[in-house]
Design a protein around this motif. Structure first.
Motif, short mmCIF file in Angstrom:
data_model
loop_
_atom_site.label_atom_id
_atom_site.label_comp_id
_atom_site.label_asym_id
_atom_site.label_seq_id
_atom_site.Cartn_x
_atom_site.Cartn_y
_atom_site.Cartn_z
N ALA A 180 2.84 8.12 -12.31
CA ALA A 180 2.77 8.96 -11.35
C ALA A 180 2.83 8.29 -9.92
O ALA A 180 3.40 8.60 -8.94
N GLU A 181 2.61 6.84 -10.09
CA GLU A 181 2.54 6.21 -8.82
C GLU A 181 3.69 5.31 -9.00
O GLU A 181 3.52 4.17 -8.25
N PHE A 182 4.89 5.67 -9.44
CA PHE A 182 6.15 4.92 -9.37
C PHE A 182 6.56 4.59 -8.12
O PHE A 182 6.88 3.34 -8.14
N TYR A 423 -14.87 -14.40 -4.36
CA TYR A 423 -13.34 -13.71 -4.68
C TYR A 423 -13.24 -13.22 -3.38
O TYR A 423 -13.64 -12.45 -2.58
N ARG A 424 -11.67 -13.04 -3.18
CA ARG A 424 -11.15 -12.11 -2.04
C ARG A 424 -9.71 -11.62 -2.60
O ARG A 424 -9.30 -11.96 -3.59
N SER A 425 -9.34 -10.50 -1.94
CA SER A 425 -8.15 -9.89 -2.07
C SER A 425 -7.38 -9.44 -0.73
O SER A 425 -8.16 -8.69 -0.22
N GLY A 426 -6.04 -9.37 -0.73
CA GLY A 426 -5.47 -8.69 0.24
C GLY A 426 -5.15 -7.48 0.02
O GLY A 426 -5.55 -6.80 -1.24
N ALA A 427 -4.49 -6.92 1.04
CA ALA A 427 -4.22 -5.25 0.67
C ALA A 427 -3.16 -4.89 -0.34
O ALA A 427 -2.32 -5.59 -0.62
N MET A 428 -3.53 -3.89 -1.09
CA MET A 428 -2.60 -3.47 -2.18
C MET A 428 -3.22 -2.07 -2.46
O MET A 428 -4.35 -1.66 -2.23
N PRO A 429 -2.46 -1.04 -3.18
CA PRO A 429 -2.84 0.17 -3.25
C PRO A 429 -4.09 0.32 -4.44
O PRO A 429 -4.17 -0.74 -5.16
N ILE A 430 -4.83 1.18 -4.42
CA ILE A 430 -6.06 0.99 -5.20
C ILE A 430 -5.56 1.23 -6.75
O ILE A 430 -6.12 0.56 -7.68
N ILE A 434 -6.50 -1.41 -9.72
CA ILE A 434 -6.92 -1.27 -11.05
C ILE A 434 -5.92 -1.74 -12.21
O ILE A 434 -6.39 -2.19 -13.06
N SER A 435 -4.91 -1.42 -11.88
CA SER A 435 -3.89 -1.87 -13.02
C SER A 435 -3.82 -3.40 -13.33
O SER A 435 -3.52 -3.69 -14.43
N GLN A 436 -3.66 -4.02 -12.16
CA GLN A 436 -3.79 -5.57 -12.30
C GLN A 436 -5.07 -6.14 -12.83
O GLN A 436 -4.99 -7.42 -13.22
N ARG A 437 -6.08 -5.64 -12.40
CA ARG A 437 -7.23 -6.37 -12.50
C ARG A 437 -8.54 -5.70 -13.33
O ARG A 437 -9.54 -6.25 -13.73
N LEU A 438 -8.33 -4.65 -13.68
CA LEU A 438 -9.54 -3.75 -14.44
C LEU A 438 -9.15 -3.02 -15.71
O LEU A 438 -10.05 -2.16 -16.18
N LEU A 439 -8.05 -3.27 -16.08
CA LEU A 439 -7.64 -2.72 -17.35
C LEU A 439 -7.91 -3.78 -18.50
O LEU A 439 -7.83 -5.12 -18.27
N SER A 440 -7.86 -3.34 -19.74
CA SER A 440 -8.26 -4.15 -20.94
C SER A 440 -7.15 -5.43 -21.04
O SER A 440 -7.34 -6.65 -21.36
N ASP A 441 -5.92 -5.09 -20.62
CA ASP A 441 -4.84 -5.91 -20.69
C ASP A 441 -4.33 -6.46 -19.54
O ASP A 441 -3.20 -6.96 -19.41
N LEU A 457 -8.78 6.56 -18.69
CA LEU A 457 -8.60 7.45 -17.49
C LEU A 457 -7.41 6.97 -16.50
O LEU A 457 -6.89 7.94 -15.83
N TYR A 458 -7.32 5.90 -16.67
CA TYR A 458 -6.21 5.23 -15.78
C TYR A 458 -4.68 5.90 -16.37
O TYR A 458 -3.80 6.58 -15.65
N GLN A 459 -4.49 5.99 -17.59
CA GLN A 459 -3.39 6.85 -18.17
C GLN A 459 -3.40 8.11 -17.90
O GLN A 459 -2.31 8.63 -17.58
#
Length: 526
Positions: A180-182, A423-430, A434-441, A457-459
Motif C-alpha cells: 500500500a505504501e508503494f 541511537y538516533r535516526s534521521g527522517a523517514m516514513p513511519i 517499521i519495515s527496516q527496523r522492527l520486523l523479524s527479518d 499487522l505490518y502485512q
C-alpha cells in the motif's frame, strides 16, 4: 570527522584553504553574493525572488573518494549534490508522505501488487526526454546484486524482471507482495533516476535536476549552473557551489567571513551564540533526528518487558533534551516519527515515575540491576545523554556503566552486540522505520524486536487500500511499541543551518532528508 582536506582553514581563511580549483570557480561568481537563506514563520519564502548570483554552501564531506554518482549518495553533502543534478520519481514532504516529482501520478490495482506510474514531461540535461526505460534502467542498476547501493533494500519489493514499460512515459511495476505504501519506494533515499545511456555518473553526470554539472573536485568543491529548462521551473540562482568543510567551526567561520552563504549542520551552542544577533540567520528544522536509547529485547535484562517499561519511566525526557541537545529539540514519547504521517499522537505523554520504575524492577527480580550503556562521540549529544541517563537511573537503584565505543565502527558494533546503546535516526516514513527496523527479518533491527503477530499487522497494513483503516493498523502497532517496545525515544533534535542574511527562500519546516531540505533551486540572493 576531522577536516583533513582544509588543515589551514582557521589560520588562513576559507578561500585560501580551498585551493586553486575552488578559487577559480569562485572567481566566476563576480558579485554573486552574500546570502542568507531564511523564511518566515509559516515556512514560506519571504520577499520577491530575484534572479542571478552564485550561492556557496558548506557541508561536511567524504574526502578524495567522493563521487557524483547519485546511487552512491550517503553523506548529506552527497545528497545535496544529487538533489541539484537529479530527480526521483517522488520525494518526501514535511510530514514524510510521498509527493510526486518525476512521477506525475501513480495508480494501484485492487490487490495492491501492481502499480501504474505515469511520468511527467521532463528532459535530461542533454536534451533527451526522461522515459520509462530510464526509470527501469535506474532501478535495475540500484538493485544489481553486484553493487552496494543504499536504495537497494528500499526497492526490494519490486519484481523488476516482470515490471515493464507500457509506453514512453508509463510503467507497470509488478510487486512481490501487496504494498500500500508503494509511493515510499519511489521516494526512497538514493532512488534517483539516471539516463539509460549514462557512462560516467561519478565525474560528468547528466541528470534531469534543476542544475547542470560544471566542475567537481572531490573533497573540495562542486559547481553547478542553472538548468533553464527544468520541469519544475528554472532556479533563481545562476550558479551553485557546494564546498567541503568538515569541521563545524570551519563552516561557521566561512559563513561569518562571507566566504559562503549557507552552512549546513551547526551545533546548538553556535545557534545560541548567533541567533537574533543580526550577523547571520539561524534556521531550525524541527523533528529532524530521533534521539533514543535502544534496548535489545532478545537478551537479559531487556527480554523482560517489565524492565523495558521501568526504563521508560526512569527517563526524564526534558532533562535529556536540555542537557544533551542544549534545548535544541523537543521531548519524545517512545515512538519514532513525531509529527509524521500515521504518528500515534493520541497516546499519553510518558513522564518520569521513579517509584513505579522501582516497583516494576522488583516484580522482574531486577533490583540492584547493573547494565552497560554503549555510546560514542559518533553523534552530537550521545555522550552527554549517556551521562545524564546514568544519573537518572541511579535514582531508581539501577547502575549504568557507560562504555565509549569507536566513532568509526559504532553503528556496526551496536547492531548486534551489547544490551543498551545510544541511537538516533534521521527522517523517514513511519512505515519505512517499521519495515527496516522492527520486523523479524529487518536487516537493521537493533532492538531485536521479533514478533510474528507484529509482522502480520505490518502485512495487514500493506494489504489495506483504505487509508483510514490502514492508519488504524499502524496506530495499533504503535500502541504495542509504546507499551513494550525496545526504543526509549527521549527526544527529537532540531537540524540547524546558518545562512547569510541575504539568502532568501529556505524552507523552515522541512526535516533533513525531505524534499525541501538542502534544496537550492527555490533559494535566491536578496
Amino acid at each position: 570527522m576531522h577536516d583533513e582536506h582544509f588543515p589551514a582553514l582557521r589560520r588562513r581563511g576559507f578561500l585560501a584553504a580551498t585551493g586553486a580549483a575552488s578559487l577559480g570557480a569562485l572567481g566566476l561568481a563576480g558579485c554573486g553574493g552574500s546570502g542568507s537563506a531564511s523564511g518566515d514563520g509559516d515556512g514560506k519564502a519571504d520577499g520577491t525572488p530575484k534572479k542571478g548570483g552564485r550561492l556557496r554552501a558548506a557541508f561536511a564531506g567524504g574526502g578524495a573518494g567522493e563521487t557524483l554518482d547519485p546511487h552512491l549518495a550517503n553523506l548529506f553533502a552527497d545528497v545535496a549534490r544529487a538533489k541539484a543534478l537529479f530527480d526521483k520519481l517522488a520525494d518526501y514532504g514535511a510530514d514524510l508522505s510521498a509527493r510526486p516529482r518525476l512521477a506525475e501520478k501513480w495508480e494501484p490495482n485492487k490487490t495492491l501488487d501492481r502499480w501504474r506510474v505515469t511520468l511527467r514531461e521532463a528532459e535530461f540535461h542533454d536534451g533527451r526526454p526522461v522515459t520509462a526505460e530510464d526509470v527501469l534502467y535506474s532501478y535495475r542498476r540500484i538493485t544489481d546484486p553486484k553493487q552496494a547501493f543504499r536504495a537497494k533494500a528500499s526497492l526490494e519489493p519490486l519484481d523488476l524482471e516482470a515490471s515493464r514499460a507500457t509506453g514512453t512515459r508509463s510503467i507497470e511495476f509488478v510487486l512481490k507482495r501487496p504494498t500500500a505504501e508503494f509511493p515510499n519506494l519511489l521516494a526512497a533515499f538514493g532512488a534517483y533516476i539516471v539516463p539509460w545511456h549514462a557512462r560516467d555518473l561519478g565525474r560528468k553526470p547528466v541528470g534531469s535536476g534543476p542544475f547542470r554539472f560544471v566542475s567537481f573536485a572531490p573533497g573540495r568543491s562542486a559547481v553547478f549552473r542553472r538548468n533553464d529548462g527544468y520541469w519544475d521551473g528554472a532556479p533563481h540562482l545562476d550558479e551553485l557551489e557546494l564546498v567541503v568543510a568538515n569541521e563545524e567551526s570551519a563552516r561557521v567561520n566561512a559563513l561569518l567571513g562571507g566566504q559562503v552563504e549557507y552552512a549546513h549542520e551547526l551545533a546548538p551552542a553556535t545557534a545560541r551564540a548567533h541567533e537574533g544577533k543580526g550577523q547571520i540567520e539561524i534556521v531550525r528544522l524541527r523533528n529532524s533526528a530521533m534521539q533514543a536509547f535502544c534496548m535489545k529485547t532478545d537478551r537479559p535484562p531487556f527480554d523482560d518487558k517489565r524492565v523495558r517499561q521501568a526504563f521508560f519511566l526512569i527517563a526524564d525526557r526534558a532533562e535529556l533534551v536540555d542537557g544533551a541537545l542544549s534545548g535544541a529539540g523537543e521531548i519524545g514519547n517512545d515512538l519514532f516519527g513525531k509529527g509524521y504521517e500515521y504518528y500515534a499522537d493520541g497516546l499519553p505523554q510518558r513522564e518520569q515515575d521513579l517509584d513505579r520504575a522501582r516497583a516494576l524492577l522488583k516484580q522482574a527480580g531486577a533490583e540492584n540491576l547493573k547494565v552497560t550503556l554503549d555510546t560514542s562521540a559518533v553523534a552530537a549529544g550521545f555522550t552527554e545523554a549517556a551521562g545524564i541517563f546514568r544519573d537518572q537511573a541511579r535514582k531508581a537503584g539501577v547502575t549504568v556503566d557507560v562504555r565509549m565505543g569507536s566513532k568509526d565502527s559504532y553503528w556496526s558494533d551496536i547492531l548486534d552486540s551489547g544490551t543498551l546503546c545510544c541511537y538516533r535516526s534521521g527522517a523517514m516514513p513511519i512505515e519505512a522505520h517499521i519495515s527496516q527496523r522492527l520486523l523479524s527479518d529487518s536487516t537493521t533491527n537493533a532492538t531485536k524486536w521479533r514478533h510474528k503477530d507484529f509482522d502480520a499487522l505490518y502485512q495487514q497494513a500493506q494489504s489495506t487500500s483504505d487509508k483510514t483503516r490502514r492508519a488504524a493498523v499502524y496506530a495499533r502497532m504503535q500502541r504495542r511499541l509504546h507499551s513494550e517496545g525496545g526504543f526509549l525515544v527521549w527526544g527529537f533534535a532540531d537540524w540547524i543551518i546558518g545562512t547569510a542574511r541575504t539568502v532568501k527562500g529556505v524552507e523552515t519546516k522541512a526535516p533533513a532528508n525531505t524534499l525541501d531540505w538542502a534544496r537550492f533551486d527555490k533559494v535566491w540572493l536578496g
